[in-house]
Design an enzyme around this catalytic site. Structure first.
Site, short mmCIF file in Angstrom:
data_model
loop_
_atom_site.label_atom_id
_atom_site.label_comp_id
_atom_site.label_asym_id
_atom_site.label_seq_id
_atom_site.Cartn_x
_atom_site.Cartn_y
_atom_site.Cartn_z
N CYS A 469 18.01 8.14 25.59
CA CYS A 469 17.76 9.13 25.79
C CYS A 469 17.91 10.45 26.80
O CYS A 469 17.08 9.57 27.48
CB CYS A 469 16.98 10.07 24.57
SG CYS A 469 17.23 12.00 24.28
N HIS A 470 18.32 11.87 27.05
CA HIS A 470 18.07 12.07 28.47
C HIS A 470 16.34 12.15 28.35
O HIS A 470 15.60 12.34 29.86
CB HIS A 470 18.98 13.42 29.38
CG HIS A 470 20.45 13.11 29.34
ND1 HIS A 470 20.52 12.60 30.71
CD2 HIS A 470 21.40 12.47 28.68
CE1 HIS A 470 21.19 11.62 30.84
NE2 HIS A 470 22.22 11.94 29.56
N THR A 471 16.27 12.55 28.03
CA THR A 471 14.07 12.74 27.27
C THR A 471 13.35 11.63 27.95
O THR A 471 12.27 12.76 28.10
CB THR A 471 13.79 13.16 25.86
OG1 THR A 471 15.11 14.98 25.51
CG2 THR A 471 12.45 13.97 26.19
N HIS A 491 12.29 8.15 21.74
CA HIS A 491 11.66 8.17 20.34
C HIS A 491 13.24 8.31 19.78
O HIS A 491 12.95 9.41 18.57
CB HIS A 491 12.00 9.38 20.86
CG HIS A 491 12.68 10.47 21.67
ND1 HIS A 491 12.62 9.98 23.22
CD2 HIS A 491 13.41 11.64 21.13
CE1 HIS A 491 14.13 11.06 23.26
NE2 HIS A 491 14.23 11.53 22.79
N GLU A 492 14.03 7.83 19.43
CA GLU A 492 15.75 7.88 18.97
C GLU A 492 15.30 5.86 18.15
O GLU A 492 16.88 5.30 19.45
CB GLU A 492 17.13 8.22 19.99
CG GLU A 492 17.46 8.15 19.20
CD GLU A 492 18.91 9.48 20.72
OE1 GLU A 492 18.87 10.21 20.29
OE2 GLU A 492 19.73 8.25 20.83
N CYS A 521 4.95 18.12 7.60
CA CYS A 521 4.24 17.60 6.99
C CYS A 521 4.63 18.01 5.25
O CYS A 521 4.43 18.25 4.80
CB CYS A 521 2.96 18.39 7.72
SG CYS A 521 2.11 20.39 7.31
N CYS A 524 2.05 22.71 5.79
CA CYS A 524 1.39 24.21 7.43
C CYS A 524 2.58 25.53 7.46
O CYS A 524 3.59 25.26 6.47
CB CYS A 524 1.72 23.50 8.53
SG CYS A 524 3.23 23.25 8.86
N CYS A 527 5.97 24.70 7.80
CA CYS A 527 6.65 23.98 7.40
C CYS A 527 7.35 24.72 6.28
O CYS A 527 8.04 24.32 5.37
CB CYS A 527 6.08 22.69 6.75
SG CYS A 527 6.06 21.43 8.15
N CYS A 535 6.88 21.41 12.60
CA CYS A 535 5.64 21.85 11.90
C CYS A 535 4.17 21.95 13.05
O CYS A 535 4.72 20.66 14.33
CB CYS A 535 5.76 20.28 10.95
SG CYS A 535 4.25 20.14 10.58
N ARG A 539 0.71 18.56 16.48
CA ARG A 539 0.78 19.08 17.76
C ARG A 539 0.46 18.73 18.89
O ARG A 539 0.49 18.16 20.08
CB ARG A 539 1.69 20.24 17.64
CG ARG A 539 2.01 21.04 19.04
CD ARG A 539 3.82 21.19 19.47
NE ARG A 539 3.79 21.29 20.20
CZ ARG A 539 3.63 20.56 21.85
NH1 ARG A 539 3.10 19.21 21.40
NH2 ARG A 539 4.20 21.21 22.62
N CYS A 598 17.70 11.67 17.58
CA CYS A 598 17.44 12.55 17.87
C CYS A 598 19.09 13.43 18.73
O CYS A 598 18.62 14.20 17.57
CB CYS A 598 16.75 12.19 19.04
SG CYS A 598 16.88 13.50 20.80
N ARG A 793 26.20 6.47 24.24
CA ARG A 793 24.82 6.20 24.17
C ARG A 793 23.99 4.29 24.74
O ARG A 793 26.19 4.02 24.46
CB ARG A 793 24.63 7.10 22.68
CG ARG A 793 23.47 7.89 22.63
CD ARG A 793 22.06 8.09 23.20
NE ARG A 793 21.61 9.10 22.91
CZ ARG A 793 20.93 10.52 23.19
NH1 ARG A 793 21.95 10.76 24.34
NH2 ARG A 793 20.76 11.04 23.24
#
Length: 798
Positions: A469-471, A491-492, A521, A524, A527, A535, A539, A598, A793
């Protein structure tokens, strides 16, 4: 298949004469002729229609015969002229044909097919010549299907091709009973929301009718049967009341009339008894009551003309009014989408050898449906074992401790010799391959890393596939203000649970999962608030590249490695917090649905959840990478009438149109700002715009392309650190709204499994985003493709 074009010898249950037990015989099944399909039956059920032919109809010229018509299987071979089906297709044979050409098939008023009537005797194929023989004698075919055989031949207009993800030993029931009862309510009676219904007879067809009434929105559904043991089951399917005629001294029609202040709006007779047929009609309210005959009987039924003259309607149904080839695949999909119950009808599972026992169960009312496995010995056992694995009834993944290539066969033998390949990894440090970012702005390095066991509330995964991913590139470049090094990016991804830490109850070894960079979660205040999906439980630690306890599970060459976005999928194994994990359907291909971690979800949800695009609206999507294409897909799903794709690369325009863009614009083709171009194109501006690039100038252009008064612009792309967006206050004062989105506004743990289901149901495109699939070792090539704009992708496989 090697059997194509040859006679197949196989097992079948033959009814040699009326009212006698079926006999398991070896039969010969001839190859399919023109327009015919030979099917390997996987599972079949016993239906009352089979019993009716065997025990009640008992026409001597209808024997010997292979009964059975409620089944599912796999195409073995096809005859000349067959183009819609091919070997390997998963299918359901149909006793109601659909040629799609005759005047009946073309009429929406009926589901009968005129071509099916060309054969005078329904037991035989057309031409008048059965494909079955046994002991030198011709054996007739039943209802055009004859599924009490390992193989059968049917006309191509009597076959429905279905989703291969569907379990054949369940959806076989959609070949008759369930569709008949369900459709009787939905299609024939056309039950209305808020109405009152009565269903007579609570066998499979009756329960399906109850289910159909509930699906149609009936407010009150009265189940009628003389067996009180069926009351509880009827409630499961949607009945609100249960009545046993034996508990009353007056006719059941009178009882129901008193219960419902004059009679029910709809009644469905699912017994096949002419006395009950009449009662069902007379239970209807005068003026508009509709009664549908579902059960089969050869006897005549009568009533007073006044019953009809006073406004009641009397109807009958065959296969629930469904046009077979068109409707059955839709019903299978409804089952996969959990909109139609099927599993709940199955009370007994047997093999074809036990067919007479199954018939006895039905004769004595001791079952709803008995499903018989037909393929059950030798090579036929393997599909069952595969299904058991897919249904999570048998572990397989857990036996695999090492994955190698054929070149490493000697190493594999050594592992086996020294007993090193049968050791469980749970609770131990795992050594595996990972792509490590040692410092910002430098290429990733393929390293052997150590992945520690999961601690409390954590899960260790074996990653099967991951997208780029670009992130990931954004952080690697050093532009991310939260970027920390050394780190395992990614992360994907999608994978399989290898082990779980203390206190984890929602996941177990072998589960198919997608790690989530936005946790959920459920506790919180964020959520619990429907206005956000952000969430806050972990964090602070996640932003620092750490697990919730403030430590890391990765190490390499004696140094700790940071985690990335709580996922770190550029590693064969990773550890994530259990609140950052979504369990998904194990049938889903992980090398595709990894992308739902993602990009696709973010763009798609930006349109549906954040912008809340309205039907008939006009949208503009800036940037036609994966995010932009997903946003286009979301706009289309929401019913936008016009979707304008904007990009500097004209090579992307054709793909954008495939995803739903109605117009495409290249800013380079115009001598004025793109927002002015769009305002002129759309008579004042678009209703919704989406910025999917991460460029602050384009973010402003996207806002200013919106219509004043109501236009909404959503920022999806991530801008470089320190960059700010700006516009004149007038743009907002005049009614425009500027918004941003993270993960498309989806609450992750709840939503990702549903998106996977949408993909499995072909409601959501995913495969189309994958333009390149590479081995994990070629991760650098994948980044190069992304930077050059030559992919949508890239998916890396481990």
């Amino acid at each position: 298949m090697t059997t194509a074009g040859k006679v197949i010898k196989c097992k079948a249950a033959v009814a040699w004469e009326p009212n006698k037990p079926l006999v398991i015989e070896e039969v010969e099944v001839a190859p399919p002729q023109a327009n015919e399909v030979r099917i390997k039956i996987v599972a079949t059920a016993v239906c009352h229609s089979d019993l009716y032919h065997l025990l009640e109809s008992m026409h001597v010229d209808g024997f010997p015969v292979v009964l059975g018509h409620e089944a599912a299987g796999v195409v073995e071979s096809v005859g000349p002229g067959v183009t819609e089906y091919q070997p390997g297709d998963h299918v359901i044979p149909l006793f109601i044909s659909q040629c799609r050409e005759c005047r009946f098939c073309k009429s929406p008023k009926t589901n009968e097919c005129e071509k099916a009537w060309s054969v005078g005797r329904v037991q035989e194929m057309s031409p008048l010549d059965s494909r079955f023989t046994c002991k030198g004698k011709k054996v007739l075919q039943f209802s055009g299907t004859s599924t009490f055989s390992e193989y059968t031949v049917v006309n191509q207009m009597s076959v429905a091709k279905i989703n291969p993800a569907a379990p054949l030993d369940k959806v076989c029931l959609l070949g008759c009973g369930i569709c008949t009862g369900y459709g009787a309510a939905v299609n024939t009676a056309k039950v209305e929301p808020g109405s009152t219904c009565a269903v007579f007879g609570l066998g499979a067809v009756g329960l399906a009718a109850v289910m159909g009434c509930k699906a149609a929105g009936a407010k009150r559904i009265i189940a009628v049967d003389i067996n009180p043991e069926k009351s509880e089951k009827a409630t499961v399917f949607g009945a609100t009341d249960f009545v046993n005629p034996k508990d009353h001294s007056k006719p059941i029609s009178q009882v129901l009339s008193e219960m419902t202040d004059g009679g029910v709006d709809f009644s469905l007779e699912c017994v096949g008894n002419v006395g009950v047929v009449r009662s069902a009609l007379e239970s209807c309210v005068r003026g508009w009551g509709v009664s549908v005959i579902v059960g089969m009987s050869s006897n005549e039924v009568a009533t007073h003309p006044f019953q009809l003259m006073s406004g009641r309607t009397w109807k009958g149904t065959l296969f629930g009014g469904f046009k077979g080839r068109d409707a059955v695949p839709q019903m299978v999909q409804a089952y996969l989408d959990k909109k139609v119950m099927v599993d709940e009808f199955i009370t007994h599972n047997m093999t074809l050898d036990q067919v007479n026992e199954a018939i006895e169960l039905m004769k004595h009312g001791k079952c709803i449906r008995t499903v018989m496995t037909v393929c059950f010995k030798g090579r036929d056992a393997v599909p069952q074992l595969v299904k058991a694995y897919l249904d999570k009834k048998m572990m397989v993944d857990e036996f695999i401790t090492h994955n190698m290539t054929l070149d490493q066969v000697t190493d594999a033998i050594e592992l086996m010799k020294h007993g090193k390949c049968n050791m469980a990894t749970a609770g131990k440090v795992v050594r595996c391959k990972a792509a490590v970012a040692w410092e910002a702005g430098k290429p990733l390095v393929m390293e052997e890393v150590e992945v520690a066991p999961p601690k409390g509330g954590e899960v260790r995964l074996k990653i099967v596939a991951t997208g780029i991913c670009h992130t990931d590139s954004y952080t690697l470049s050093g532009s991310d203000p939260e970027g920390v090094f050394p780190v395992v990016l990614g992360h994907e991804g999608a994978g399989i649970v290898e082990s779980v830490g203390e206190g984890v109850t929602k996941f177990q070894t072998g589960d198919a999962v997608i790690p989530l960079y936005i946790p959920q979660c459920g506790e919180c205040k964020f959520c619990k608030n429907p206005k956000t999906n952000l969430c806050q439980k972990i964090r602070l630690t996640q932003g620092k590249g750490l697990m919730p306890d403030g430590t890391t599970r990765f190490s390499c060459k004696g140094k700790s490695l940071f985690h990335f976005m709580g996922c770190s999928t550029f590693s064969e194994y990773t550890v994530v917090a259990e609140i950052s994990l979504a369990k998904v359907d194990r049938r889903a291909p992980l090398d595709k649905v990894c992308l739902l971690g993602c990009g696709i979800t973010t763009g798609y949800g930006a349109a549906l959840n954040t912008a809340k695009v309205e039907a008939g609206s006009t949208c503009a999507v800036f940037g036609l990478g994966a995010l932009g294409l997903a946003a286009i897909m979301g706009c289309k799903a929401a019913g936008a009438a016009r979707i304008i794709g904007v990009d500097l690369n004209p090579d992307k325009f054709e793909t954008a149109r495939e995803f739903g863009a109605t117009d495409v614009v290249n800013p380079k083709d115009h001598g004025k700002p793109i927002q002015e171009v769009l305002v002129e194109m759309t008579d004042g501006g678009v209703d919704y715009s989406f910025e999917c690039v991460g460029n602050v100038a384009i973010m402003r252009a996207a806002l200013e392309a919106c219509h004043k008064g109501w236009g909404t612009s959503v920022i999806i792309g991530v801008a470089a650190a320190g960059q700010e967006i700006s516009t004149r206050p007038f743009q907002l004062v005049t009614g425009r709204t500027w918004k941003g989105t993270a993960f498309g506004g989806y609450k992750s743990v709840d939503s990702v499994p549903k998106l996977v289901e949408e993909y499995m149901s072909k409601k959501l495109k995913v495969d189309e985003f994958v333009t390149h699939t590479l081995p994990f070792e070629k991760i650098t090539d994948g980044f190069d493709l992304m930077h050059a704009g030559k992919c949508i992708r890239v998916v890396l496989q481990f």
